[in-house]
Motif scaffolding. Structure first.
Motif, PDB file in Angstrom:
ATOM      1  N   SER A   5       0.886  -1.228   0.094  1.00 52.61           N
ATOM      2  CA  SER A   5       0.338   0.092  -0.763  1.00 52.61           C
ATOM      3  C   SER A   5       1.133   1.083   0.124  1.00 52.61           C
ATOM      4  N   LEU A   6       2.101   1.359   0.924  1.00 46.13           N
ATOM      5  CA  LEU A   6       3.021   2.479   0.734  1.00 46.13           C
ATOM      6  C   LEU A   6       3.493   3.131  -0.453  1.00 46.13           C
ATOM      7  N   GLU A   7       4.022   1.390  -0.594  1.00 43.19           N
ATOM      8  CA  GLU A   7       4.890   1.784  -2.027  1.00 43.19           C
ATOM      9  C   GLU A   7       3.348   2.060  -3.277  1.00 43.19           C
ATOM     10  N   ARG A   9       1.062   3.914  -2.664  1.00 44.68           N
ATOM     11  CA  ARG A   9       0.960   5.537  -2.257  1.00 44.68           C
ATOM     12  C   ARG A   9       1.958   5.998  -3.723  1.00 44.68           C
ATOM     13  N   TYR A  10       2.984   5.806  -3.244  1.00 43.93           N
ATOM     14  CA  TYR A  10       4.022   6.969  -3.940  1.00 43.93           C
ATOM     15  C   TYR A  10       4.035   6.683  -5.509  1.00 43.93           C
ATOM     16  N   ARG A  11       3.581   4.958  -6.186  1.00 40.79           N
ATOM     17  CA  ARG A  11       3.282   5.645  -7.525  1.00 40.79           C
ATOM     18  C   ARG A  11       2.024   6.609  -8.146  1.00 40.79           C
ATOM     19  N   LEU A  49      24.819  12.042   3.992  1.00 44.81           N
ATOM     20  CA  LEU A  49      23.553  10.774   3.687  1.00 44.81           C
ATOM     21  C   LEU A  49      22.170  11.709   4.331  1.00 44.81           C
ATOM     22  N   TYR A  50      21.159  11.323   3.341  1.00 41.67           N
ATOM     23  CA  TYR A  50      19.509  11.349   3.752  1.00 41.67           C
ATOM     24  C   TYR A  50      19.003  10.067   3.875  1.00 41.67           C
ATOM     25  N   ILE A  51      17.811  10.335   4.959  1.00 39.01           N
ATOM     26  CA  ILE A  51      17.283   8.999   5.264  1.00 39.01           C
ATOM     27  C   ILE A  51      16.347   9.257   4.864  1.00 39.01           C
ATOM     28  N   GLY A  53      13.994   9.172   1.812  1.00 33.88           N
ATOM     29  CA  GLY A  53      13.917  10.669   0.823  1.00 33.88           C
ATOM     30  C   GLY A  53      12.649   9.613  -0.412  1.00 33.88           C
ATOM     31  N   ALA A  54      12.555   8.469  -0.316  1.00 29.34           N
ATOM     32  CA  ALA A  54      11.752   7.651  -0.763  1.00 29.34           C
ATOM     33  C   ALA A  54      10.621   8.805  -1.898  1.00 29.34           C
ATOM     34  N   GLY A  55      11.060   8.512  -3.179  1.00 32.54           N
ATOM     35  CA  GLY A  55      10.137   9.268  -3.932  1.00 32.54           C
ATOM     36  C   GLY A  55      10.262  10.465  -4.712  1.00 32.54           C
ATOM     37  N   ARG A  56      11.671  11.140  -4.368  1.00 30.64           N
ATOM     38  CA  ARG A  56      12.189  12.261  -4.608  1.00 30.64           C
ATOM     39  C   ARG A  56      13.883  12.357  -3.905  1.00 30.64           C
ATOM     40  N   ARG A  57      14.195  13.438  -5.689  1.00 24.21           N
ATOM     41  CA  ARG A  57      15.535  13.448  -5.918  1.00 24.21           C
ATOM     42  C   ARG A  57      16.859  13.656  -4.675  1.00 24.21           C
ATOM     43  N   ASP A  65      16.894   4.665   2.096  1.00 25.94           N
ATOM     44  CA  ASP A  65      15.231   4.277   2.203  1.00 25.94           C
ATOM     45  C   ASP A  65      14.909   2.691   2.232  1.00 25.94           C
ATOM     46  N   LEU A  66      13.614   2.661   3.474  1.00 28.11           N
ATOM     47  CA  LEU A  66      13.526   1.549   3.102  1.00 28.11           C
ATOM     48  C   LEU A  66      13.264   0.760   2.061  1.00 28.11           C
ATOM     49  N   PHE A  67      12.487   1.613   1.091  1.00 26.00           N
ATOM     50  CA  PHE A  67      11.485   1.310  -0.238  1.00 26.00           C
ATOM     51  C   PHE A  67      13.131   1.770  -1.051  1.00 26.00           C
ATOM     52  N   ALA A  68      12.809   0.963  -2.364  1.00 22.22           N
ATOM     53  CA  ALA A  68      13.291   1.307  -3.115  1.00 22.22           C
ATOM     54  C   ALA A  68      12.879   1.636  -4.806  1.00 22.22           C
ATOM     55  N   ALA A  76      17.675   0.082   2.019  1.00 22.05           N
ATOM     56  CA  ALA A  76      18.283  -0.480   3.477  1.00 22.05           C
ATOM     57  C   ALA A  76      17.064   0.052   4.322  1.00 22.05           C
ATOM     58  N   ASP A  77      17.373  -0.684   5.525  1.00 19.33           N
ATOM     59  CA  ASP A  77      17.396  -0.368   7.000  1.00 19.33           C
ATOM     60  C   ASP A  77      18.014   1.000   7.831  1.00 19.33           C
ATOM     61  N   ALA A  78      17.988   1.353   8.133  1.00 16.35           N
ATOM     62  CA  ALA A  78      18.546   3.056   9.277  1.00 16.35           C
ATOM     63  C   ALA A  78      18.419   2.053  10.063  1.00 16.35           C
ATOM     64  N   GLU A  79      18.075   1.197  10.497  1.00 17.07           N
ATOM     65  CA  GLU A  79      18.967   0.326  11.816  1.00 17.07           C
ATOM     66  C   GLU A  79      20.201  -0.700  10.953  1.00 17.07           C
ATOM     67  N   GLU A  98      10.284   8.310  13.759  1.00 13.73           N
ATOM     68  CA  GLU A  98       8.674   8.368  14.119  1.00 13.73           C
ATOM     69  C   GLU A  98       8.491   7.008  13.439  1.00 13.73           C
ATOM     70  N   HIS A  99       8.853   6.642  12.234  1.00 18.15           N
ATOM     71  CA  HIS A  99       8.373   5.520  11.969  1.00 18.15           C
ATOM     72  C   HIS A  99       9.338   4.309  12.102  1.00 18.15           C
ATOM     73  N   VAL A 100      10.686   4.565  12.829  1.00 16.76           N
ATOM     74  CA  VAL A 100      11.478   3.745  12.853  1.00 16.76           C
ATOM     75  C   VAL A 100      10.759   2.457  14.562  1.00 16.76           C
ATOM     76  N   CYS A 101      11.657   1.510  14.261  1.00 20.67           N
ATOM     77  CA  CYS A 101      11.543   0.209  15.779  1.00 20.67           C
ATOM     78  C   CYS A 101      12.532   0.989  16.869  1.00 20.67           C
ATOM     79  N   GLU A 132       1.325   6.995   8.485  1.00 21.35           N
ATOM     80  CA  GLU A 132       2.258   5.586   8.486  1.00 21.35           C
ATOM     81  C   GLU A 132       2.607   5.528   7.241  1.00 21.35           C
ATOM     82  N   TYR A 133       4.607   5.379   7.391  1.00 22.14           N
ATOM     83  CA  TYR A 133       5.261   5.291   6.971  1.00 22.14           C
ATOM     84  C   TYR A 133       5.869   4.120   6.652  1.00 22.14           C
ATOM     85  N   PRO A 134       5.838   3.540   6.879  1.00 23.16           N
ATOM     86  CA  PRO A 134       4.955   2.120   6.461  1.00 23.16           C
ATOM     87  C   PRO A 134       4.514   2.474   7.954  1.00 23.16           C
TER      88      PRO A 134
HETATM   89  C1  SAM Z   1       7.271  11.006   7.048  1.00 30.56           C
HETATM   90  S1  SAM Z   1       9.053   9.993   5.514  1.00 30.56           S
HETATM   91  C2  SAM Z   1       9.663  11.544   5.131  1.00 30.56           C
HETATM   92  C3  SAM Z   1       9.258  12.221   4.275  1.00 30.56           C
HETATM   93  C4  SAM Z   1      11.169  12.851   3.844  1.00 30.56           C
HETATM   94  N1  SAM Z   1      11.835  13.579   5.229  1.00 30.56           N
HETATM   95  C5  SAM Z   1      10.766  14.338   2.997  1.00 30.56           C
HETATM   96  O1  SAM Z   1      10.905  15.444   3.323  1.00 30.56           O
HETATM   97  O2  SAM Z   1      10.445  13.786   2.041  1.00 30.56           O
HETATM   98  C6  SAM Z   1       9.472   8.945   6.323  1.00 30.56           C
HETATM   99  C7  SAM Z   1       9.760   8.115   5.467  1.00 30.56           C
HETATM  100  O3  SAM Z   1      10.913   7.061   6.382  1.00 30.56           O
HETATM  101  C8  SAM Z   1      10.702   5.582   5.248  1.00 30.56           C
HETATM  102  N2  SAM Z   1      11.253   5.322   6.801  1.00 30.56           N
HETATM  103  C9  SAM Z   1      10.356   4.910   7.162  1.00 30.56           C
HETATM  104  N3  SAM Z   1      11.633   3.640   8.472  1.00 30.56           N
HETATM  105  C10 SAM Z   1      12.660   3.432   7.807  1.00 30.56           C
HETATM  106  C11 SAM Z   1      14.418   2.403   7.873  1.00 30.56           C
HETATM  107  N4  SAM Z   1      13.665   2.440   9.178  1.00 30.56           N
HETATM  108  N5  SAM Z   1      14.888   2.796   7.648  1.00 30.56           N
HETATM  109  C12 SAM Z   1      14.817   4.208   6.175  1.00 30.56           C
HETATM  110  N6  SAM Z   1      13.933   4.629   5.846  1.00 30.56           N
HETATM  111  C13 SAM Z   1      12.588   4.437   6.730  1.00 30.56           C
HETATM  112  C14 SAM Z   1       9.210   5.913   5.149  1.00 30.56           C
HETATM  113  O4  SAM Z   1       9.966   4.622   3.737  1.00 30.56           O
HETATM  114  C15 SAM Z   1       9.673   7.158   4.137  1.00 30.56           C
HETATM  115  O5  SAM Z   1       9.891   7.476   3.094  1.00 30.56           O
END
Ligand code: SAM
Length: 230
Positions: A5-7, A9-11, A49-51, A53-57, A65-68, A76-79, A98-101, A132-134
């Motif tokens: 569902s998240l992928e 949303r990006y599409r 490093l920008y963590i 940034g899915a869906g934008r350059r 980002d978690l998603f390619a 990759a996972d930021a953890e 807020e989105h990481v475990c 949720e992301y995700p």
């Molecule tokens: C609310 S968005 C951030 C928006 C971004 N800062 C921007 O300005 O476009 C949260 C992003 O963090 C990514 N994300 C969530 N958990 C992650 C993890 N464990 N490792 C890497 N990326 C993660 C999500 O896929 C999502 O793209």
């Protein structure tokens, strides 16, 4: 939210079909303005490093980002950041913690890959609707961010988006909560978004007051990794 569902949303956001173009044409202005006093000019290095940034350059950064998705350089996972230590002069972590475990684990990884003397920029929601992301696990205060970043030197802190932003995002979510059908929720988002957005400019004044943080929307913290001793 599941990954598919998240992928999707990006599409949808990037879609060039008529639905995508109509959605973008109707999309109201953002219900917030950024605090013009938030500093942005800390040094960039050869590698930054920008963590999240899915869906934008993101020019000048390795975008992880978690998603390619389009714009992502490393999925990759930021953890468990797949980089050697002390690689990046600047690390941006904007609306991701807020989105990481395990935010402490992510903080330890960001600190590891940060070069001595390098800067880390954290931005997190305080009063903000569930999103949720995700997943969406938690909210942060500035003191909470400082506690997570123990061992790094705080160099700047404050509120990126203020009480007016909180009021607007909550009012729009509240109206959507009253709507029984999906298309009503879409209509409430568009109508209230256009109607209320001028109120966002109240934050230009509110962000200068000492009470802005009582119901601030997103806070920020800049920290510096101490330069290594010779
Ligand atoms: C609310 S968005 C951030 C928006 C971004 N800062 C921007 O300005 O476009 C949260 C992003 O963090 C990514 N994300 C969530 N958990 C992650 C993890 N464990 N490792 C890497 N990326 C993660 C999500 O896929 C999502 O793209």
């Amino acid at each position: 939210m599941d990954t598919a569902s998240l992928e999707q949303r990006y599409r949808d956001r990037a879609s060039t079909g008529w639905r995508g173009r109509l959605r973008r044409a109707l999309e109201p202005p953002a219900p917030f303005i950024m605090n013009p006093r938030e500093p942005k000019d800390f040094p960039l290095g050869r590698w930054n490093l920008y963590i999240g940034g899915a869906g934008r350059r993101v020019e000048g950064y390795v975008n992880l980002d978690l998603f390619a998705m389009p714009g992502v350089d490393v999925a990759a996972d930021a953890e468990a950041l797949p980089f050697p230590g002390e690689t990046f002069l600047r690390v941006e972590c904007d609306a991701v913690l807020e989105h990481v475990c395990d935010p402490a684990r992510v903080m330890s990884e960001m600190t590891r890959v940060l070069a001595p003397g390098g800067y880390l920029h954290l931005v997190t929601p305080f009063c903000h609707p569930f999103h949720e992301y995700p997943k969406d696990y938690r909210r942060f205060t500035i003191d909470g961010l400082k506690q997570l970043a123990q061992g790094l030197e705080p160099v700047a802190e404050g509120w990126r988006t203020g009480p007016a932003a909180t009021l607007l995002v909550v009012a729009i979510e509240f109206a959507k909560g009253l709507a029984p059908w999906r298309w009503w929720r879409g209509a409430a988002h568009v109508a209230l978004g256009w109607l209320l957005f001028p109120l966002r400019y109240l934050d230009l004044w509110l962000l200068r007051t000492s009470r802005a943080g009582r119901i601030g929307n997103h806070c920020y913290l800049w920290v510096r990794k101490p330069a290594s001793r010779a």
